[in-house]
Design a protein around this motif. Structure first.
Motif, PDB file in Angstrom:
ATOM      1  N   PRO A   1       0.840  -1.197   0.000  1.00 25.76           N
ATOM      2  CA  PRO A   1       0.000   0.000   0.000  1.00 25.76           C
ATOM      3  C   PRO A   1       0.877   1.249   0.000  1.00 25.76           C
ATOM      4  O   PRO A   1       2.014   1.237   0.488  1.00 25.76           O
ATOM      5  CB  PRO A   1      -0.791  -0.119   1.307  1.00 25.76           C
ATOM      6  CG  PRO A   1      -0.753  -1.570   1.653  1.00 25.76           C
ATOM      7  CD  PRO A   1       0.564  -2.069   1.152  1.00 25.76           C
ATOM      8  N   ASP A   2       0.347   2.334  -0.531  1.00 25.39           N
ATOM      9  CA  ASP A   2       1.135   3.563  -0.646  1.00 25.39           C
ATOM     10  C   ASP A   2       1.608   4.077   0.710  1.00 25.39           C
ATOM     11  O   ASP A   2       2.660   4.708   0.810  1.00 25.39           O
ATOM     12  CB  ASP A   2       0.316   4.651  -1.361  1.00 25.39           C
ATOM     13  CG  ASP A   2       0.027   4.280  -2.810  1.00 25.39           C
ATOM     14  OD1 ASP A   2       0.762   3.433  -3.361  1.00 25.39           O
ATOM     15  OD2 ASP A   2      -0.931   4.823  -3.388  1.00 25.39           O
ATOM     16  N   ASP A   3       0.831   3.807   1.768  1.00 25.09           N
ATOM     17  CA  ASP A   3       1.195   4.316   3.091  1.00 25.09           C
ATOM     18  C   ASP A   3       1.876   3.262   3.970  1.00 25.09           C
ATOM     19  O   ASP A   3       1.995   3.426   5.179  1.00 25.09           O
ATOM     20  CB  ASP A   3      -0.041   4.848   3.819  1.00 25.09           C
ATOM     21  CG  ASP A   3      -1.107   3.769   4.011  1.00 25.09           C
ATOM     22  OD1 ASP A   3      -0.942   2.643   3.482  1.00 25.09           O
ATOM     23  OD2 ASP A   3      -2.115   4.058   4.681  1.00 25.09           O
ATOM     24  N   ALA A   4       2.336   2.176   3.366  1.00 29.73           N
ATOM     25  CA  ALA A   4       2.935   1.083   4.147  1.00 29.73           C
ATOM     26  C   ALA A   4       4.251   1.515   4.794  1.00 29.73           C
ATOM     27  O   ALA A   4       5.017   2.304   4.236  1.00 29.73           O
ATOM     28  CB  ALA A   4       3.175  -0.123   3.248  1.00 29.73           C
ATOM     29  N   ASP A   5       4.506   0.988   5.988  1.00 30.62           N
ATOM     30  CA  ASP A   5       5.770   1.195   6.680  1.00 30.62           C
ATOM     31  C   ASP A   5       6.740   0.107   6.225  1.00 30.62           C
ATOM     32  O   ASP A   5       6.615  -1.058   6.603  1.00 30.62           O
ATOM     33  CB  ASP A   5       5.551   1.130   8.195  1.00 30.62           C
ATOM     34  CG  ASP A   5       6.843   1.328   8.987  1.00 30.62           C
ATOM     35  OD1 ASP A   5       7.911   1.489   8.355  1.00 30.62           O
ATOM     36  OD2 ASP A   5       6.784   1.298  10.234  1.00 30.62           O
ATOM     37  N   LEU A   6       7.708   0.480   5.419  1.00 30.22           N
ATOM     38  CA  LEU A   6       8.649  -0.486   4.848  1.00 30.22           C
ATOM     39  C   LEU A   6      10.054  -0.282   5.414  1.00 30.22           C
ATOM     40  O   LEU A   6      11.054  -0.497   4.727  1.00 30.22           O
ATOM     41  CB  LEU A   6       8.664  -0.344   3.317  1.00 30.22           C
ATOM     42  CG  LEU A   6       7.311  -0.539   2.614  1.00 30.22           C
ATOM     43  CD1 LEU A   6       7.459  -0.336   1.109  1.00 30.22           C
ATOM     44  CD2 LEU A   6       6.745  -1.926   2.904  1.00 30.22           C
ATOM     45  N   THR A   7      10.109   0.086   6.688  1.00 30.85           N
ATOM     46  CA  THR A   7      11.410   0.405   7.286  1.00 30.85           C
ATOM     47  C   THR A   7      12.224  -0.822   7.674  1.00 30.85           C
ATOM     48  O   THR A   7      13.436  -0.732   7.831  1.00 30.85           O
ATOM     49  CB  THR A   7      11.222   1.299   8.533  1.00 30.85           C
ATOM     50  OG1 THR A   7      10.312   0.654   9.438  1.00 30.85           O
ATOM     51  CG2 THR A   7      10.663   2.656   8.135  1.00 30.85           C
ATOM     52  N   THR A   8      11.566  -1.977   7.845  1.00 24.42           N
ATOM     53  CA  THR A   8      12.318  -3.175   8.224  1.00 24.42           C
ATOM     54  C   THR A   8      12.497  -4.079   7.015  1.00 24.42           C
ATOM     55  O   THR A   8      11.673  -4.072   6.095  1.00 24.42           O
ATOM     56  CB  THR A   8      11.584  -3.974   9.316  1.00 24.42           C
ATOM     57  OG1 THR A   8      10.378  -4.520   8.767  1.00 24.42           O
ATOM     58  CG2 THR A   8      11.240  -3.076  10.501  1.00 24.42           C
ATOM     59  N   PRO A   9      13.567  -4.880   6.988  1.00 21.62           N
ATOM     60  CA  PRO A   9      13.762  -5.802   5.861  1.00 21.62           C
ATOM     61  C   PRO A   9      12.577  -6.744   5.661  1.00 21.62           C
ATOM     62  O   PRO A   9      12.171  -7.005   4.528  1.00 21.62           O
ATOM     63  CB  PRO A   9      15.030  -6.568   6.249  1.00 21.62           C
ATOM     64  CG  PRO A   9      15.788  -5.617   7.108  1.00 21.62           C
ATOM     65  CD  PRO A   9      14.741  -4.883   7.895  1.00 21.62           C
ATOM     66  N   ALA A  10      12.011  -7.263   6.770  1.00 25.23           N
ATOM     67  CA  ALA A  10      10.896  -8.199   6.643  1.00 25.23           C
ATOM     68  C   ALA A  10       9.693  -7.533   5.980  1.00 25.23           C
ATOM     69  O   ALA A  10       9.006  -8.143   5.152  1.00 25.23           O
ATOM     70  CB  ALA A  10      10.511  -8.749   8.008  1.00 25.23           C
ATOM     71  N   ALA A  11       9.423  -6.275   6.337  1.00 28.87           N
ATOM     72  CA  ALA A  11       8.317  -5.554   5.719  1.00 28.87           C
ATOM     73  C   ALA A  11       8.625  -5.250   4.258  1.00 28.87           C
ATOM     74  O   ALA A  11       7.751  -5.385   3.388  1.00 28.87           O
ATOM     75  CB  ALA A  11       8.038  -4.261   6.482  1.00 28.87           C
ATOM     76  N   ARG A  12       9.852  -4.832   3.978  1.00 27.10           N
ATOM     77  CA  ARG A  12      10.217  -4.496   2.598  1.00 27.10           C
ATOM     78  C   ARG A  12      10.070  -5.694   1.670  1.00 27.10           C
ATOM     79  O   ARG A  12       9.724  -5.548   0.501  1.00 27.10           O
ATOM     80  CB  ARG A  12      11.662  -3.976   2.535  1.00 27.10           C
ATOM     81  CG  ARG A  12      11.816  -2.533   2.947  1.00 27.10           C
ATOM     82  CD  ARG A  12      13.145  -1.976   2.466  1.00 27.10           C
ATOM     83  NE  ARG A  12      14.289  -2.659   3.044  1.00 27.10           N
ATOM     84  CZ  ARG A  12      14.804  -2.372   4.243  1.00 27.10           C
ATOM     85  NH1 ARG A  12      14.240  -1.448   4.994  1.00 27.10           N
ATOM     86  NH2 ARG A  12      15.863  -3.022   4.690  1.00 27.10           N
ATOM     87  N   TRP A  13      10.342  -6.880   2.197  1.00 25.80           N
ATOM     88  CA  TRP A  13      10.278  -8.075   1.359  1.00 25.80           C
ATOM     89  C   TRP A  13       8.916  -8.775   1.455  1.00 25.80           C
ATOM     90  O   TRP A  13       8.717  -9.823   0.837  1.00 25.80           O
ATOM     91  CB  TRP A  13      11.397  -9.041   1.735  1.00 25.80           C
ATOM     92  CG  TRP A  13      12.730  -8.579   1.245  1.00 25.80           C
ATOM     93  CD1 TRP A  13      13.682  -7.891   1.954  1.00 25.80           C
ATOM     94  CD2 TRP A  13      13.264  -8.726  -0.081  1.00 25.80           C
ATOM     95  NE1 TRP A  13      14.777  -7.622   1.156  1.00 25.80           N
ATOM     96  CE2 TRP A  13      14.547  -8.115  -0.095  1.00 25.80           C
ATOM     97  CE3 TRP A  13      12.784  -9.314  -1.255  1.00 25.80           C
ATOM     98  CZ2 TRP A  13      15.340  -8.083  -1.235  1.00 25.80           C
ATOM     99  CZ3 TRP A  13      13.575  -9.285  -2.393  1.00 25.80           C
ATOM    100  CH2 TRP A  13      14.840  -8.679  -2.372  1.00 25.80           C
ATOM    101  N   GLY A  14       7.997  -8.239   2.221  1.00 27.06           N
ATOM    102  CA  GLY A  14       6.640  -8.803   2.284  1.00 27.06           C
ATOM    103  C   GLY A  14       6.541 -10.106   3.040  1.00 27.06           C
ATOM    104  O   GLY A  14       5.673 -10.928   2.745  1.00 27.06           O
ATOM    105  N   VAL A  15       7.422 -10.301   4.056  1.00 26.97           N
ATOM    106  CA  VAL A  15       7.452 -11.580   4.771  1.00 26.97           C
ATOM    107  C   VAL A  15       7.299 -11.400   6.279  1.00 26.97           C
ATOM    108  O   VAL A  15       7.561 -12.315   7.056  1.00 26.97           O
ATOM    109  CB  VAL A  15       8.749 -12.351   4.464  1.00 26.97           C
ATOM    110  CG1 VAL A  15       8.827 -12.701   2.976  1.00 26.97           C
ATOM    111  CG2 VAL A  15       9.992 -11.541   4.880  1.00 26.97           C
ATOM    112  N   ALA A  16       6.882 -10.224   6.713  1.00 24.76           N
ATOM    113  CA  ALA A  16       6.859  -9.905   8.132  1.00 24.76           C
ATOM    114  C   ALA A  16       5.699 -10.547   8.868  1.00 24.76           C
ATOM    115  O   ALA A  16       4.608 -10.734   8.312  1.00 24.76           O
ATOM    116  CB  ALA A  16       6.801  -8.387   8.321  1.00 24.76           C
TER     117      ALA A  16
END
Length: 525
Positions: A475-490
């Motif tokens: 999503p446009d407002d997603a928090d992608l500050t962690t590697p797990a979030a950036r890669w969609g595996v959190a």
């Protein structure tokens, strides 16, 4: 088991878990894979389904599109994929006339002529070409991002935009199909990719049908679904070999009983049982190839029944003495080589959905059939000449239809009967007249409803994607500050990551969940 402490423990030895293990072990990490069955591969396996016949069927998953060429090359996978000469054939009865719509691979004059004969003009084929050209533009933008950190929807939209973004991402897919196409059969052929393992009407405002459609059209930028030579087990075998080559350890017959995790740096713990007793190991990270619903239970949480996924398919594997002849006169070797659509006109799909949503097995089961052995005869083994496999995947057969144990077998039999009837109505040779039989006379027909898929593979609700598919971007407002979030595996635990179909961009035989979880771990380290 060589250690009491590992860098990474992978729960679940499906193809995604093995992909993660291969990447991480080859990067020098100590990796342990735990699989409850006596073999690895999950749904991506080949199996001898019928006694007395050596044929090894791709029993659950059966075609490959989304496995990126990058993963293929990174891991040095020795896998061959074969293109089918036919993309699809859709037989239908026009009054007393039996005919069908043929789409070749690649499309040519025979496809154009078939559209003209079925629809009465060239307009529908022109609309078809225009629509899929626009879909291909979107696929070429999305496909390269699947093995990179998640882009936002805004980034993808800026590169595509236009009507196709609105039609596939912002509005229910049914609106676009009804606006762009006039013919009921053509509309249905387009719509079927939105309903594979996904129980939804084409006007569903949640857009789960749109997301399913997108995943079926973006693989490697082309959306082509290919046959793995040697069967789906060849895919798992190659990935397993890559994991072993990196030094990963794989334990089968190991049922994970609990997982404990915490913030990054706090480590994790995994317990399991096997034939020798109970065991526990610690790790820096745990990767879960299990469905998120199952993972919740292992984390000591009580998953809500309302959040359990609902699978929606009827899978039938068959072995035939020979291919049946079609009433339309189309060559069976052409018609069955691709995806043969049954009861999948637009109106039939919507009617079947309405009946299933009301709690009834659809009067006319929509589904699709293809013959793996026409493209890859190597799976047959030593069988009589003419023998062929046949795979049926039925739509709008949600787990809710078979929920009551008292009526489950009766309803399953009804669904199978109606599925075969949907094929027989287009054949000169009914399936019963050409199906192979075992020595005791039993027909070589194996059928599985969602509850049986769940029992075999621990997929909750028999859902082949571990749950509804997500958009393959953030999503446009997603928090992608962690590697797990950036890669969609959190997950909500820093040391427990998703690596299976439940990850963002998971679903189907792609290896993406495993690849992306591995990249997140390597970044975290």
């Amino acid at each position: 088991m060589a250690h009491q402490k590992y860098d990474v423990v992978v729960a679940g030895g499906g193809h995604n878990g093995l992909t993660a293990a291969a990447y991480l072990s080859r990067a020098g990490l100590s990796v342990l894979v735990l699989e409850r069955l006596d073999h690895v591969g999950g749904a991506a396996i080949s199996a001898q389904a019928f006694e007395g016949f050596p044929t090894r069927l791709s029993r659950y998953s059966y075609l490959v599109s989304l496995l990126p060429e990058q993963i293929h090359q990174d891991l040095g996978l020795d896998i061959e994929f074969a293109s089918r000469q036919t993309a699809s054939y859709s037989p239908f009865l026009d009054g007393s006339r039996a005919t069908g719509l043929l789409v070749e691979t690649p499309e040519g004059e025979a496809t154009a002529a078939s559209f003209r004969a079925v629809t009465g003009s060239d307009e529908e084929y022109a609309a078809w070409q225009s629509f899929y050209d626009e879909v291909a533009d979107l696929a070429r933008v999305v496909a390269p991002t699947l093995t990179s950190p998640l882009p936002t929807g805004d980034v993808i939209r800026s590169q595509v935009g236009g009507p196709i973004w609105r039609d596939l991402v912002e509005r229910p897919l049914g609106e676009a199909i009804e606006r762009r196409f006039s013919d009921d059969l053509v509309r249905g052929v387009v719509a079927t990719d939105a309903l594979i393992g996904t129980f939804a009407g084409l006007g569903e405002t949640s857009l789960i049908q749109n997301r399913c459609f997108l995943y079926h059209l973006i693989g490697n930028g082309t959306g082509e679904w290919r046959v793995p030579v040697g069967g789906m087990g060849a895919v798992t075998g190659a990935i397993t070999k890559a994991a072993y080559a990196g030094g990963a350890q794989v334990l089968t017959g190991a049922t994970v009983t609990s997982i404990r995790g915490g913030a990054v740096g706090e480590g994790a713990e995994v317990a399991w049982t096997d034939a020798s007793g109970s065991h526990t190991v610690t790790a820096d990270y745990v990767l879960s190839g299990l469905a998120p619903y199952v993972l919740d239970g292992l984390l000591g949480r009580t998953p809500s029944v309302s959040t359990k996924p609902v699978g929606a398919q009827l899978k039938i594997n068959m072995l035939l003495e020979r291919l049946p002849r079609l009433r339309s006169g189309e060559d069976p070797k052409v018609a069955f080589a691709g995806t043969l659509h049954l009861g999948e006109s637009y109106s039939e799909l919507e009617k079947a959905y309405a009946e299933a949503a009301a709690g009834s097995v659809p009067t006319e089961m929509p589904g699709e059939v293809y013959c793996h052995s026409l493209t890859d005869p190597s799976i047959l083994g030593d069988v009589p000449p003419g023998t062929q496999t046949l795979t049926y995947f039925g739509l709008h057969a949600p787990a809710t239809l078979f929920e009551d144990p008292a009526t489950r077998e009766e309803r399953k039999a009804q669904a199978v009967e109606r599925a075969i009837a949907s094929l027989d109505r287009h054949l000169l040779d009914p399936i019963a007249s050409v199906v192979a039989r075992t020595e005791d006379g039993a027909p070589c027909i194996e059928a599985k409803i969602p509850q049986e898929i769940e029992a075999d593979l621990a997929m909750p609700g028999g859902h082949i994607f571990h749950g509804d598919l997500a958009w393959p971007w953030a999503p446009d407002d997603a928090d992608l500050t962690t590697p797990a979030a950036r890669w969609g595996v959190a997950t909500d635990l820093g040391t427990v990551l998703l690596c299976g179909s439940g990850a963002v961009r998971g679903g189907a035989v792609s290896g993406l969940g495993g690849h992306n979880a591995a990249q997140a771990v390597l970044e975290l380290r």
